[in-house]
Scaffold this motif. Sequence first.
Motif, PDB file in Angstrom:
ATOM      1  N   TYR A 101       0.806  -1.108   0.025  1.00 32.33           N
ATOM      2  CA  TYR A 101      -0.064  -0.001  -0.087  1.00 32.33           C
ATOM      3  C   TYR A 101       0.710   1.286  -0.128  1.00 32.33           C
ATOM      4  CZ  TYR A 101       0.487  -0.383   5.040  1.00 32.33           C
ATOM      5  OH  TYR A 101       1.109  -0.156   6.313  1.00 32.33           O
ATOM      6  N   LYS A 102       0.368   2.193  -0.677  1.00 35.60           N
ATOM      7  CA  LYS A 102       0.982   3.385  -0.893  1.00 35.60           C
ATOM      8  C   LYS A 102       0.164   4.498   0.264  1.00 35.60           C
ATOM      9  CE  LYS A 102       3.627   6.767  -3.304  1.00 35.60           C
ATOM     10  NZ  LYS A 102       4.760   6.943  -2.895  1.00 35.60           N
ATOM     11  N   TYR A 103       1.063   4.825   1.078  1.00 39.28           N
ATOM     12  CA  TYR A 103       0.591   5.831   2.434  1.00 39.28           C
ATOM     13  C   TYR A 103       0.612   7.118   2.137  1.00 39.28           C
ATOM     14  CZ  TYR A 103      -1.236   7.077   6.845  1.00 39.28           C
ATOM     15  OH  TYR A 103      -1.591   7.546   7.774  1.00 39.28           O
ATOM     16  N   GLU A 104      -0.679   7.818   1.776  1.00 38.01           N
ATOM     17  CA  GLU A 104      -0.737   9.329   1.679  1.00 38.01           C
ATOM     18  C   GLU A 104      -1.214   9.938   2.816  1.00 38.01           C
ATOM     19  OE1 GLU A 104      -0.147  11.246  -1.372  1.00 38.01           O
ATOM     20  OE2 GLU A 104       0.926   9.355  -1.644  1.00 38.01           O
ATOM     21  N   GLY A 105      -1.510   9.233   4.084  1.00 41.18           N
ATOM     22  CA  GLY A 105      -1.854  10.018   5.292  1.00 41.18           C
ATOM     23  C   GLY A 105      -0.822  10.590   6.097  1.00 41.18           C
ATOM     24  N   GLY A 106       0.311  10.493   5.490  1.00 38.44           N
ATOM     25  CA  GLY A 106       1.311  11.291   6.323  1.00 38.44           C
ATOM     26  C   GLY A 106       1.685  12.569   5.821  1.00 38.44           C
ATOM     27  N   LEU A 373      -9.664  -4.560  10.677  1.00 45.30           N
ATOM     28  CA  LEU A 373      -8.818  -5.664  10.349  1.00 45.30           C
ATOM     29  C   LEU A 373      -7.306  -5.253  10.218  1.00 45.30           C
ATOM     30  CD1 LEU A 373      -8.235  -8.903  10.108  1.00 45.30           C
ATOM     31  CD2 LEU A 373      -9.063  -8.782   7.756  1.00 45.30           C
ATOM     32  N   PHE A 374      -7.272  -4.359   8.967  1.00 44.29           N
ATOM     33  CA  PHE A 374      -6.245  -3.631   8.668  1.00 44.29           C
ATOM     34  C   PHE A 374      -5.452  -2.801   9.685  1.00 44.29           C
ATOM     35  CE2 PHE A 374      -3.658  -0.239   7.122  1.00 44.29           C
ATOM     36  CZ  PHE A 374      -2.825  -0.656   6.317  1.00 44.29           C
ATOM     37  N   ALA A 375      -6.177  -2.086  10.636  1.00 42.62           N
ATOM     38  CA  ALA A 375      -5.463  -1.523  11.875  1.00 42.62           C
ATOM     39  C   ALA A 375      -5.078  -2.180  12.797  1.00 42.62           C
ATOM     40  CB  ALA A 375      -6.579  -0.646  12.277  1.00 42.62           C
ATOM     41  N   ARG A 376      -5.555  -3.391  13.064  1.00 42.18           N
ATOM     42  CA  ARG A 376      -5.199  -4.321  14.062  1.00 42.18           C
ATOM     43  C   ARG A 376      -3.907  -5.258  13.495  1.00 42.18           C
ATOM     44  NH1 ARG A 376     -10.777  -6.803  16.498  1.00 42.18           N
ATOM     45  NH2 ARG A 376     -11.475  -4.413  17.335  1.00 42.18           N
ATOM     46  N   ALA A 377      -3.663  -5.494  12.141  1.00 42.69           N
ATOM     47  CA  ALA A 377      -2.488  -5.859  11.748  1.00 42.69           C
ATOM     48  C   ALA A 377      -1.433  -5.083  11.382  1.00 42.69           C
ATOM     49  CB  ALA A 377      -3.022  -6.583  10.283  1.00 42.69           C
ATOM     50  N   GLU A 378      -1.539  -3.720  10.787  1.00 41.93           N
ATOM     51  CA  GLU A 378      -0.674  -2.836  10.265  1.00 41.93           C
ATOM     52  C   GLU A 378      -0.361  -1.694  11.181  1.00 41.93           C
ATOM     53  OE1 GLU A 378       1.226  -3.198   7.459  1.00 41.93           O
ATOM     54  OE2 GLU A 378       0.580  -5.161   7.509  1.00 41.93           O
ATOM     55  N   GLY A 379      -1.437  -1.217  12.193  1.00 45.00           N
ATOM     56  CA  GLY A 379      -1.204  -0.328  13.224  1.00 45.00           C
ATOM     57  C   GLY A 379      -1.750   1.168  12.593  1.00 45.00           C
ATOM     58  N   ILE A 380      -1.889   1.207  11.383  1.00 46.41           N
ATOM     59  CA  ILE A 380      -2.501   2.516  10.816  1.00 46.41           C
ATOM     60  C   ILE A 380      -3.979   2.770  10.832  1.00 46.41           C
ATOM     61  CG2 ILE A 380      -2.764   4.171   8.792  1.00 46.41           C
ATOM     62  CD1 ILE A 380       0.257   3.134   7.847  1.00 46.41           C
ATOM     63  N   LEU A 381      -4.668   3.783  11.391  1.00 51.64           N
ATOM     64  CA  LEU A 381      -6.214   3.568  11.188  1.00 51.64           C
ATOM     65  C   LEU A 381      -6.413   4.379  10.093  1.00 51.64           C
ATOM     66  CD1 LEU A 381      -8.614   3.226  13.520  1.00 51.64           C
ATOM     67  CD2 LEU A 381      -8.764   5.603  13.188  1.00 51.64           C
ATOM     68  N   PRO A 386     -10.622   5.111   2.232  1.00 58.03           N
ATOM     69  CA  PRO A 386      -9.894   3.892   1.736  1.00 58.03           C
ATOM     70  C   PRO A 386     -10.228   2.563   2.395  1.00 58.03           C
ATOM     71  CG  PRO A 386      -8.676   5.232   3.074  1.00 58.03           C
ATOM     72  CD  PRO A 386      -9.670   6.212   3.063  1.00 58.03           C
ATOM     73  N   THR A 387     -11.111   2.508   3.480  1.00 55.28           N
ATOM     74  CA  THR A 387     -11.391   1.087   3.862  1.00 55.28           C
ATOM     75  C   THR A 387     -12.350   0.331   2.770  1.00 55.28           C
ATOM     76  OG1 THR A 387     -13.608   1.880   4.799  1.00 55.28           O
ATOM     77  CG2 THR A 387     -11.584   1.866   6.319  1.00 55.28           C
ATOM     78  N   HIS A 388     -12.596   1.067   1.714  1.00 47.54           N
ATOM     79  CA  HIS A 388     -13.107   0.487   0.476  1.00 47.54           C
ATOM     80  C   HIS A 388     -12.227  -0.111  -0.401  1.00 47.54           C
ATOM     81  CE1 HIS A 388     -16.595   3.098   2.004  1.00 47.54           C
ATOM     82  NE2 HIS A 388     -17.450   2.648   1.457  1.00 47.54           N
ATOM     83  N   ALA A 389     -11.365   0.513  -0.431  1.00 45.54           N
ATOM     84  CA  ALA A 389     -10.200  -0.070  -1.146  1.00 45.54           C
ATOM     85  C   ALA A 389      -9.559  -1.224  -0.477  1.00 45.54           C
ATOM     86  CB  ALA A 389      -9.103   0.946  -1.448  1.00 45.54           C
ATOM     87  N   ILE A 390      -9.463  -1.087   0.816  1.00 47.98           N
ATOM     88  CA  ILE A 390      -8.715  -2.256   1.695  1.00 47.98           C
ATOM     89  C   ILE A 390      -9.578  -3.519   1.422  1.00 47.98           C
ATOM     90  CG2 ILE A 390      -8.332  -2.929   4.015  1.00 47.98           C
ATOM     91  CD1 ILE A 390      -7.348   0.036   4.696  1.00 47.98           C
ATOM     92  N   ARG A 391     -11.079  -3.152   1.515  1.00 47.71           N
ATOM     93  CA  ARG A 391     -11.979  -4.189   1.483  1.00 47.71           C
ATOM     94  C   ARG A 391     -11.798  -5.114   0.044  1.00 47.71           C
ATOM     95  NH1 ARG A 391     -14.639  -7.236   4.703  1.00 47.71           N
ATOM     96  NH2 ARG A 391     -13.508  -8.706   3.614  1.00 47.71           N
ATOM     97  N   GLY A 417      -7.565   8.043   9.583  1.00 47.28           N
ATOM     98  CA  GLY A 417      -8.932   8.118  10.151  1.00 47.28           C
ATOM     99  C   GLY A 417      -9.024   9.012  11.557  1.00 47.28           C
ATOM    100  N   HIS A 418      -8.108   9.541  12.130  1.00 49.56           N
ATOM    101  CA  HIS A 418      -7.764   9.876  13.046  1.00 49.56           C
ATOM    102  C   HIS A 418      -9.206  11.065  13.500  1.00 49.56           C
ATOM    103  CE1 HIS A 418      -3.251   9.298  13.308  1.00 49.56           C
ATOM    104  NE2 HIS A 418      -4.048   8.254  13.391  1.00 49.56           N
ATOM    105  N   PHE A 419      -9.824  11.535  12.347  1.00 48.62           N
ATOM    106  CA  PHE A 419     -10.955  12.540  12.822  1.00 48.62           C
ATOM    107  C   PHE A 419     -12.289  11.726  12.515  1.00 48.62           C
ATOM    108  CE2 PHE A 419      -7.553  15.579  11.803  1.00 48.62           C
ATOM    109  CZ  PHE A 419      -7.659  16.431  12.759  1.00 48.62           C
ATOM    110  N   ASP A 420     -11.932  10.402  12.542  1.00 45.53           N
ATOM    111  CA  ASP A 420     -13.252   9.547  12.091  1.00 45.53           C
ATOM    112  C   ASP A 420     -13.468   8.643  13.070  1.00 45.53           C
ATOM    113  OD1 ASP A 420     -13.530  10.622   9.220  1.00 45.53           O
ATOM    114  OD2 ASP A 420     -11.552   9.877   9.433  1.00 45.53           O
ATOM    115  N   LEU A 421     -12.984   8.900  14.509  1.00 40.95           N
ATOM    116  CA  LEU A 421     -13.064   7.906  15.490  1.00 40.95           C
ATOM    117  C   LEU A 421     -14.655   7.811  15.812  1.00 40.95           C
ATOM    118  CD1 LEU A 421     -10.139   8.802  17.593  1.00 40.95           C
ATOM    119  CD2 LEU A 421     -10.370   6.886  15.985  1.00 40.95           C
ATOM    120  N   SER A 422     -15.506   8.708  15.629  1.00 38.32           N
ATOM    121  CA  SER A 422     -16.921   8.646  15.865  1.00 38.32           C
ATOM    122  C   SER A 422     -17.550   7.285  15.095  1.00 38.32           C
ATOM    123  CB  SER A 422     -18.046   9.720  16.101  1.00 38.32           C
ATOM    124  OG  SER A 422     -17.854  10.206  14.421  1.00 38.32           O
ATOM    125  N   ALA A 423     -17.354   7.276  13.841  1.00 36.27           N
ATOM    126  CA  ALA A 423     -17.624   6.139  12.905  1.00 36.27           C
ATOM    127  C   ALA A 423     -16.755   4.868  13.376  1.00 36.27           C
ATOM    128  CB  ALA A 423     -17.142   6.523  11.602  1.00 36.27           C
TER     129      ALA A 423
END
Length: 452
Positions: A101-106, A373-381, A386-391, A417-423
């Motif tokens: 995965y290419k990570y643009e969240g940084g 599942l991704f967050a528990r395996a890779e650590g990034i929330l 992009p959870t649609h792409a992860i699916r 997703g640090h601003f998406d914690l309510s979801a």
Amino acid sequence: MADRTKYVLDEDRIPRAWYNIAADLPVPPPPVLNPGTGQPIGPADLAPLFPMEVIKQVVSTEREIEIPEPVRDAYRLYRPSPLYRAHRLERALDTPAHIYYKYEGGSPSGSHKPNTALAQAFYAREEGVTRLATETGAGQWGSALAFAGAVFGLEVKVYMVRASYDQKPYRRVLMETYGAEVVASPSMTTNYGRSVLAATPDSPGSLGMAISEAVEDAATRDDTKYALGSVLNHVLLHQTVIGQEAIEQMGMAGESPDVVIGCTGGGSNFAGLAFPFLGRNLREGAKHRIVAAEPEAAPSLTRGIYAYDYGDTAKMAPVAKMHTLGHDFIPEPIHAGGLRYHGMSPLVSLLKEHDLIEARSIHQRSSFEAGVLFARAEGILPAPEPTHAIRVAIDEALAAKEAGEARVILFNLCGHGHFDLSAYERYLDGTLEDFEYPRERVEAALAGLPQV
Ligand SMILES: Cc1ncc(COP(=O)(O)O)c(C=O)c1O
């Protein structure tokens, strides 16, 4: 190195030019039309809204467009972005597939959006503009433009879709910290916003409505241009730094992706990763499969029709041939706010129409399941988008396991997703709901398509 996790490039490897897929298309794209006259749009029609350099890019067929040095210099704050091999996710899935995965969240504002925000703010400033108006769905685009405004010294006004404004108050605070002014859309500050509120005081808003408000704002002020976070050609162009870097990084890993995946709201992060790979398919006969992942609640590519439609609800923005659910269609307030759009980029739509890309639609509970599942395996929330792409990436990896095949999968993790914690909270406590494809509402909205 078998276990290598991160593939990083030095700053001097930031691309020097954006890749313009218009140079390699098998057929020319249909013209974009003036919403008032229905005639092909010319530079004079777009001039009240966009800087001239941007207008040239919308229609350019040059394969490479040089990135101005001040933009490249600002890219240094976060580019090149890392490419990761998801070893831990692969192990969790027990799959023979290799997942990258290419990570643009940084990026400073947390997603891929600054790649174009910086460019648009730069061109506006060069032409003497002092203020930008825009819409934002998830808040990622508004944050990116607010950041870019701070970098290049421009005022920024953001019309934020009401549903996201209520779900994500801290996104507003981030934009205000960068110096932007933020209002919930529909708002009382434009004629269009006032007319919507008069008819529907509790409207959740939509990207189509927020675009109308920002376009009205820019069209009625001399000091202001409109900045757009997705859909049109120049935005997709600016995002191609993602795929160009990924090609080099996949080379470092000694692999070539069989499947390239991105989520699609208006199409920009998807195009940013996929178009440079697709260019290889078109020019060199490479065989990367390219998959767009969209929400079941706004499935423009998988269930929309390919037709001319307005880009916004008030019919002020250009009319483009695209996959659409109808400009009057207001998607349910799913948490992937950036994917709640009735249309799709004309370029992405054209490619889908010619079967050069595939598309899948996904329910939000299934995408959040993949995100957790991704967050528990890779650590990034991941951001909800992009959870649609992860699916889709996980489904591809499981299909590879089923087939006993070593598939190489690459997807775009386009934001955190640090601003998406309510979801996430709602997913974890079991109250997140799925929305079925709203066939009747889409049919009603499609009845209002322009006759061109
Ligand atoms: C993190 C993120 N991903 C994806 C999108 C969807 O836009 P696009 O399809 O242009 O990438 C958005 C839009 O706001 C977003 O914030």
